[in-house]
Scaffold this motif. Structure first.
Motif, mmCIF file in Angstrom:
data_model
loop_
_atom_site.group_PDB
_atom_site.id
_atom_site.type_symbol
_atom_site.label_atom_id
_atom_site.label_comp_id
_atom_site.label_asym_id
_atom_site.label_seq_id
_atom_site.Cartn_x
_atom_site.Cartn_y
_atom_site.Cartn_z
ATOM 1 N N ALA A 1 24.956 -55.849 40.398
ATOM 2 C CA ALA A 1 26.141 -55.952 39.538
ATOM 3 C C ALA A 1 26.205 -57.317 38.867
ATOM 4 O O ALA A 1 26.520 -57.427 37.674
ATOM 5 N N LEU A 2 25.880 -58.371 39.619
ATOM 6 C CA LEU A 2 25.876 -59.722 39.056
ATOM 7 C C LEU A 2 24.811 -59.846 37.970
ATOM 8 O O LEU A 2 25.032 -60.480 36.933
ATOM 9 N N LEU A 3 23.676 -59.226 38.197
ATOM 10 C CA LEU A 3 22.592 -59.241 37.213
ATOM 11 C C LEU A 3 23.046 -58.632 35.886
ATOM 12 O O LEU A 3 22.809 -59.196 34.820
ATOM 13 N N VAL A 4 23.721 -57.500 35.951
ATOM 14 C CA VAL A 4 24.226 -56.847 34.735
ATOM 15 C C VAL A 4 25.266 -57.738 34.060
ATOM 16 O O VAL A 4 25.228 -57.939 32.836
ATOM 17 N N ALA A 5 26.184 -58.283 34.851
ATOM 18 C CA ALA A 5 27.223 -59.145 34.277
ATOM 19 C C ALA A 5 26.611 -60.356 33.565
ATOM 20 O O ALA A 5 27.001 -60.688 32.441
ATOM 21 N N ARG A 6 25.634 -60.979 34.202
ATOM 22 C CA ARG A 6 25.012 -62.158 33.589
ATOM 23 C C ARG A 6 24.173 -61.783 32.372
ATOM 24 O O ARG A 6 24.105 -62.555 31.408
#
Length: 104
Positions: free
Chosen positions: A93-98
């Motif tokens: 999820a963090l990867l997508v957000a970043r």
């Protein structure tokens, strides 16, 4: 060290630190592996909240490949992600957000 401003996320795989990043090529692979016909469709699917373990695995693989890892999804079957499935989902999820501009 992972650079959040460059969309990078660190992941510990089998005790080794790797950098994940959703490069354009990694996003294209992700679209194909998840059967999405556009980036917008891919993001909508991920934001729907109905993310499967397959989705998380595909995101992790795409992120690792975008960070230069030469492996494939099959290589992760027996691999240990530090923190287990919950951490893998959080990092995906963090990867997508970043990748789409949220530093987080």
């Amino acid at each position: 060290m992972a650079n959040p401003r460059a969309g990078e996320v660190a992941l510990i795989l089998d005790g080794r630190r790797h950098i994940m990043k959703l490069s354009l090529g990694a996003l294209a692979e992700l679209e194909e592996s998840l059967g999405a016909d556009s980036i917008a469709a891919l993001v909508a699917r991920l934001e729907s909240g109905a993310v499967s373990a397959r989705d998380v695995l595909a995101l992790i693989v795409a992120g690792l490949r975008g960070g230069g890892w030469p492996g494939r999804a099959a290589d992760l079957v027996a691999a240990e992600i530090e923190g287990g499935p919950v951490e893998a989902a959080r990092l995906a999820a963090l990867l997508v957000a970043r990748a789409f501009g949220e530093i987080g």
